[in-house]
Design an enzyme around this catalytic site. Sequence first.
Site, PDB file in Angstrom:
ATOM      1  N   LYS A 181      -5.182 -17.283  46.780  1.00  0.00           N
ATOM      2  CA  LYS A 181      -6.224 -18.205  46.347  1.00  0.00           C
ATOM      3  C   LYS A 181      -5.811 -19.625  46.707  1.00  0.00           C
ATOM      4  CE  LYS A 181      -6.282 -20.426  42.807  1.00  0.00           C
ATOM      5  NZ  LYS A 181      -6.049 -21.868  42.440  1.00  0.00           N
ATOM      6  N   GLY A 199     -41.864 -16.769  47.136  1.00  0.00           N
ATOM      7  CA  GLY A 199     -40.419 -16.871  46.956  1.00  0.00           C
ATOM      8  C   GLY A 199     -39.701 -15.559  46.815  1.00  0.00           C
ATOM      9  N   ASN A 202       1.288 -21.412  39.299  1.00  0.00           N
ATOM     10  CA  ASN A 202       0.567 -22.625  39.690  1.00  0.00           C
ATOM     11  C   ASN A 202      -0.206 -23.290  38.566  1.00  0.00           C
ATOM     12  OD1 ASN A 202      -1.110 -20.294  39.754  1.00  0.00           O
ATOM     13  ND2 ASN A 202      -2.641 -21.385  40.947  1.00  0.00           N
ATOM     14  N   TYR A 203      -0.217 -22.728  37.380  1.00  0.00           N
ATOM     15  CA  TYR A 203      -1.108 -23.223  36.333  1.00  0.00           C
ATOM     16  C   TYR A 203      -0.361 -23.290  35.011  1.00  0.00           C
ATOM     17  CZ  TYR A 203      -5.395 -23.402  33.441  1.00  0.00           C
ATOM     18  OH  TYR A 203      -6.390 -23.756  32.557  1.00  0.00           O
ATOM     19  N   ARG A 242     -40.879  -7.658  35.452  1.00  0.00           N
ATOM     20  CA  ARG A 242     -40.345  -6.340  35.817  1.00  0.00           C
ATOM     21  C   ARG A 242     -38.852  -6.384  36.150  1.00  0.00           C
ATOM     22  NH1 ARG A 242     -44.000  -4.451  40.559  1.00  0.00           N
ATOM     23  NH2 ARG A 242     -42.403  -2.802  40.650  1.00  0.00           N
ATOM     24  N   LYS A 290     -36.729 -14.571  38.828  1.00  0.00           N
ATOM     25  CA  LYS A 290     -36.791 -13.502  39.828  1.00  0.00           C
ATOM     26  C   LYS A 290     -36.331 -13.955  41.201  1.00  0.00           C
ATOM     27  CE  LYS A 290     -40.818 -12.256  41.527  1.00  0.00           C
ATOM     28  NZ  LYS A 290     -42.124 -11.595  41.762  1.00  0.00           N
TER      29      LYS A 290
END
Length: 452
Positions: free
Chosen positions: A338, A105, A373-374, A18, A25
């Site tokens: 970040k 669960g 930075n990259y 479902r 799930k």
Amino acid sequence: MSEQTLAAIILAAGQGTRMQSDLHKVLHPVAGLPMLHHLLESLTAAGAARQVVVVGARREQVEASVAPRGVEIAHQAEQLGTAHAALQAKAALADFDGIAIICFGDTPFLKPETISKLKQRLLAGDAPRVAVLGFVPEDAKAYGRIIADDSGNIAKMVEFKDASAEERAVRLCNSGVTAVRTSDLWPLLERVGNDNAAGEYYLPDIVMLALADGDRAVVVETDPDELIGINSRAELAEAESIWQARRRAQAMAEGATLIAPDTVWFAHDTVIGRDVVIEPNVVFGPGVTIAASAVIHAFSHIEGATIASGCSVGPFARLRPGAEMQTGSKVGNFVEVKNAVLGAGAKASHLTYLGDAIVGANANIGAGTITCNYDGYFKYQTVIGENAFIGSNSALIAPVNIGRDAIVAAGSAVSRDVADGELRLVRAEQATKPGWADRFHHTMSNKTSNSD
């Protein structure tokens, strides 16, 4: 018999059709944490020394998710009912002698206190052989029913499909959560048959077997909200709403101000200090800690960040994992941080990206500044010293160090270190051509007229 060790058998072998999802799930998140992990944390808090998850379809997803927790796995190759599923844990718990609690669960809200209460009822002086968790929902739907007296002694348990009209009128329902001593559990499970409307091996049948043996089985009633099962996207959304409402109430009770509570979304592990103010439409992802007296302005998104006392965030700010704001620092509108530290009193008031950076105390980061930075392969760090001033629209090309009290002039692209107290100005020399603009406008206007 005042105490025994506790093990948990968590049934998670169902198809979960479902949900209409490729994700198992029980791994769908509530407040950023898979529902199965909510339950595992409650079981750990209740003292469950062993935890066995019974898996079936998409078992590899569940196994990978719980691997860091040291949870044991049992496999139900064919779904033949809840009693059959619980029996699959026998091999994993062959060396365990104590109390087993069987749960599901997809019920993330079961509380540690309730688990402990069910265990203690099994250990009570009247020595019941089985203890079952029951509840009285507003709508009993198709739950199995528990027929019991006022003292909680069970006379009968019956699945809805097999219940008579009179039995269906009973409002006390079976959650399926069951506590049994392992010395009793395996023999009972092995005796369960499948002579019922669904042809399945039902877990509640162990109660009827215990009663047939002349033993006692009891029910412990709890709040229906603890036993919400999630089987569809709609039920997942309902569970999220319930969790968030509780967390908002808790935050306000503990001294935080939420201007518009229904618009604030917390994660399962959000930590908030006293006198924190949270404006409307703020979303917290996992891993956020906010100290006292900070202000989180509207429309900010924060995850994996630590915010010290007196800080100000937003509006429209984004703090990503590894962001650390020290006392009294500020990030304003349309600032993204970040893996970066803002020292005490440092400010980045607007339109800035700070990634892989250390910003010293009281430094000022002008609008439009970015740390580059990259390079497409690796990340590099930018270090900005105390009291440094970074002018607007500057690009700091990492790795680079900006010294204490240094000034980077607006519009600079800085690729080499700046010394303490130094001014760095990186601009092309401006050229002036008097009258050029007037001649340009005149020429273009003539072209426009001739084209008509």
